[in-house]
Design an enzyme around this catalytic site. Structure first.
Site, PDB file in Angstrom:
ATOM      1  N   THR A  71       0.850  -1.204   0.000  1.00 14.38           N
ATOM      2  CA  THR A  71       0.000   0.000   0.000  1.00 14.38           C
ATOM      3  C   THR A  71       0.879   1.246   0.000  1.00 14.38           C
ATOM      4  OG1 THR A  71      -1.759  -1.174   1.165  1.00 14.38           O
ATOM      5  CG2 THR A  71      -1.790   1.237   1.306  1.00 14.38           C
ATOM      6  N   ASN A 149      -5.999  -9.834  -7.578  1.00 12.40           N
ATOM      7  CA  ASN A 149      -6.059 -10.479  -6.266  1.00 12.40           C
ATOM      8  C   ASN A 149      -7.387 -11.175  -5.994  1.00 12.40           C
ATOM      9  OD1 ASN A 149      -6.504  -7.477  -6.260  1.00 12.40           O
ATOM     10  ND2 ASN A 149      -7.437  -7.966  -4.292  1.00 12.40           N
ATOM     11  N   SER A 195       4.610  -6.967  -1.841  1.00 12.50           N
ATOM     12  CA  SER A 195       4.296  -7.059  -0.416  1.00 12.50           C
ATOM     13  C   SER A 195       4.918  -8.325   0.162  1.00 12.50           C
ATOM     14  CB  SER A 195       2.772  -7.113  -0.266  1.00 12.50           C
ATOM     15  OG  SER A 195       2.432  -7.377   1.059  1.00 12.50           O
ATOM     16  N   HIS A 197       4.173 -10.015   2.939  1.00  9.85           N
ATOM     17  CA  HIS A 197       3.335 -11.025   3.601  1.00  9.85           C
ATOM     18  C   HIS A 197       2.557 -11.900   2.629  1.00  9.85           C
ATOM     19  CE1 HIS A 197      -0.760  -9.037   3.620  1.00  9.85           C
ATOM     20  NE2 HIS A 197      -0.034  -7.960   3.433  1.00  9.85           N
ATOM     21  N   THR A 233      14.015   5.117   9.738  1.00 10.43           N
ATOM     22  CA  THR A 233      15.039   4.097   9.986  1.00 10.43           C
ATOM     23  C   THR A 233      14.594   2.764   9.395  1.00 10.43           C
ATOM     24  OG1 THR A 233      15.615   5.247  12.013  1.00 10.43           O
ATOM     25  CG2 THR A 233      16.431   2.995  11.792  1.00 10.43           C
ATOM     26  N   CYS A 321     -17.257  -5.997   3.451  1.00  9.03           N
ATOM     27  CA  CYS A 321     -18.418  -5.876   4.321  1.00  9.03           C
ATOM     28  C   CYS A 321     -18.174  -4.761   5.325  1.00  9.03           C
ATOM     29  CB  CYS A 321     -18.661  -7.186   5.048  1.00  9.03           C
ATOM     30  SG  CYS A 321     -20.130  -7.132   6.053  1.00  9.03           S
TER      31      CYS A 321
HETATM   32  N1  PLP Z   1      -2.021  -5.060  -4.075  1.00  9.45           N
HETATM   33  C1  PLP Z   1      -2.605  -6.258  -4.139  1.00  9.45           C
HETATM   34  C2  PLP Z   1      -2.887  -6.870  -5.471  1.00  9.45           C
HETATM   35  C3  PLP Z   1      -2.937  -6.952  -2.976  1.00  9.45           C
HETATM   36  O1  PLP Z   1      -3.525  -8.155  -3.040  1.00  9.45           O
HETATM   37  C4  PLP Z   1      -2.660  -6.340  -1.727  1.00  9.45           C
HETATM   38  C5  PLP Z   1      -3.052  -7.001  -0.463  1.00  9.45           C
HETATM   39  O2  PLP Z   1      -4.175  -7.390  -0.250  1.00  9.45           O
HETATM   40  C6  PLP Z   1      -2.040  -5.088  -1.713  1.00  9.45           C
HETATM   41  C7  PLP Z   1      -1.736  -4.469  -2.901  1.00  9.45           C
HETATM   42  C8  PLP Z   1      -1.702  -4.384  -0.418  1.00  9.45           C
HETATM   43  O3  PLP Z   1      -0.649  -5.042   0.219  1.00  9.45           O
HETATM   44  P1  PLP Z   1      -0.194  -4.631   1.705  1.00  9.45           P
HETATM   45  O4  PLP Z   1      -1.059  -5.381   2.639  1.00  9.45           O
HETATM   46  O5  PLP Z   1       1.246  -5.044   1.785  1.00  9.45           O
HETATM   47  O6  PLP Z   1      -0.341  -3.161   1.815  1.00  9.45           O
END
Ligand code: PLP
Length: 377
Positions: A71, A149, A195, A197, A233, A321
């Site tokens: 993000t 996504n 990202s 995670h 940092t 939601c």
């Molecule tokens: N872009 C896409 C395609 C994603 O699936 C996501 C996470 O759901 C993001 C951006 C945002 O990632 P982050 O949680 O690292 O901000």
């Protein structure tokens, strides 16, 4: 047995990374911007991690910038470009972007930018002729997500990038769902975001790629870390964990991708056998290997997600939601699905830690929950 099938939302951290965490925090505690030797150890760890990532990406070290999440990466790129080039005031994006792209673009729109949304076909692919027509001399950048996504559909970013290059506009792609799963050709890309995670590193770490020939204004001003583009940092340990995740994904990468495809395909085949009336969205086009977007007949997605939760299966519905009322997915609406259909869409997403038996077991539980709800609705 709990079954986690929401890996497009986030992934479990690789056990190898979990094991090393305490040691890394203990050893690399020092601020990497100081000059004493422990600080230099932290600095070296960051630069080694950056090198590992640049080797994988095929970029130069100075083109990778660490952030806290995708993000932040998306906001930095979009708002940074707008600040850098005030003479350009149009943006061309797909309507199926993640909210972390759509909302900063809407912010630009409120400041006077003209935003042009690309046409999408029923399979979720952008219309290339429409793209050519929408770019003009005022276009600042084109933004198209690589792997969606919600549905997993992959766009031809090479083709899109070539058009952008010919027309001399910047091309930016959110590659969060494809990073380590699909090849990314940098020949035609100016920016991309990632990202941690989503690839089994912890939450709270991300990065972006910026072509070294392009300048942008930073989002954050401060101590000038990350070549002035991301003050603050550095998160030394998490940068290492992100690099470790990239390294692990790229050991026998093709085997990992084949495994994800195998369990995704098996899941879809089994589910279709049990409930033949389901629709698997965009099954006939290229998709990321781990996302299966399913529209169920009659039964709404929120009820499916809640019902599955009580059967210990964790999945996600595409509809956001807020205040108790589900809102339809903007992605599926762009594909041309009706509001009713989008509210019956459930996303199943698989990860490297899913076992094959979980796939068979989850289909059984889905069938049980579906049958109960079908008779109720
Ligand atoms: N872009 C896409 C395609 C994603 O699936 C996501 C996470 O759901 C993001 C951006 C945002 O990632 P982050 O949680 O690292 O901000």
């Amino acid at each position: 047995m709990k079954i986690y099938l929401d890996n497009a939302a986030t992934t479990k951290i690789f056990p190898e990374i979990l094991k090393e965490m305490t040691g890394v925090f203990e050893e690399y505690y020092a601020n990497p911007n100081a000059i004493y030797s422990d600080a230099q150890k932290s600095r070296n760890l960051i630069e080694e991690s950056r090198r590992l990532i640049t080797d994988f990406v095929g970029s130069e070290s100075e083109e990778i910038f660490f952030t806290s999440c995708a993000t932040e990466s998306n906001n930095t790129i979009i708002r940074g470009l707008a600040e850098q080039f005030p003479q350009k005031n149009e943006v061309v994006i797909s309507p199926i972007e993640h909210k972390s792209v759509l909302n900063p673009v809407k912010f630009l729109q409120r400041k006077g930018f003209k935003v042009k949304f690309l046409k999408i076909d029923k399979n979720g692919l952008i219309d290339i002729d429409d793209l050519k027509n929408k770019i003009n001399s005022k276009t600042l950048f084109v933004g198209v997500i690589h792997g969606n996504n919600e549905t997993g559909v992959i766009q031809d970013i090479e083709k899109i990038g070539k058009i952008c290059k010919e027309k001399e506009v910047y091309f930016f792609s959110d590659v969060v769902q494809t990073f380590c799963k699909e090849k990314i050709n940098l020949d035609y890309l100016d920016f991309f975001s990632v990202s941690g995670h989503k690839i089994n590193a912890p939450k709270g770490i991300g990065l972006f790629y910026k072509n070294k020939d392009t300048q942008i204004v930073p989002l954050l001003f401060g101590g000038g870390q990350e070549k002035g583009l991301r003050s603050g940092t550095e998160n030394v340990a998490f940068i290492k964990f992100l690099a470790d995740a990239v390294k692990i994904w790229n050991e026998n990468n093709q085997q990992k991708i084949s495994y994800l495809k195998e369990i995704r395909d098996e899941f879809e085949n089994q589910l279709q056998k049990e409930i033949p009336e389901i629709e698997i969205i965009s099954k006939s086009v290229s998709r990321v290997p781990n996302i299966s977007a399913v529209i169920f007949p009659k039964v709404d997605a929120q009820s499916m997600v809640i019902g599955l939760n009580s059967e210990n299966v964790m999945v996600s519905s595409g509809s956001a939601c807020s205040s108790g009322t589900p809102t339809p997915s903007h992605v599926l609406l762009s594909y041309g699905y009706s509001e009713k259909e989008t509210l019956r869409y459930v996303r199943f997403s698989f990860g490297l830690m899913n076992k094959k038996e979980e796939i068979y077991e989850s289909v059984k539980r889905i069938k049980t929950v579906f049958d109960k709800l079908y008779n109720f609705f």
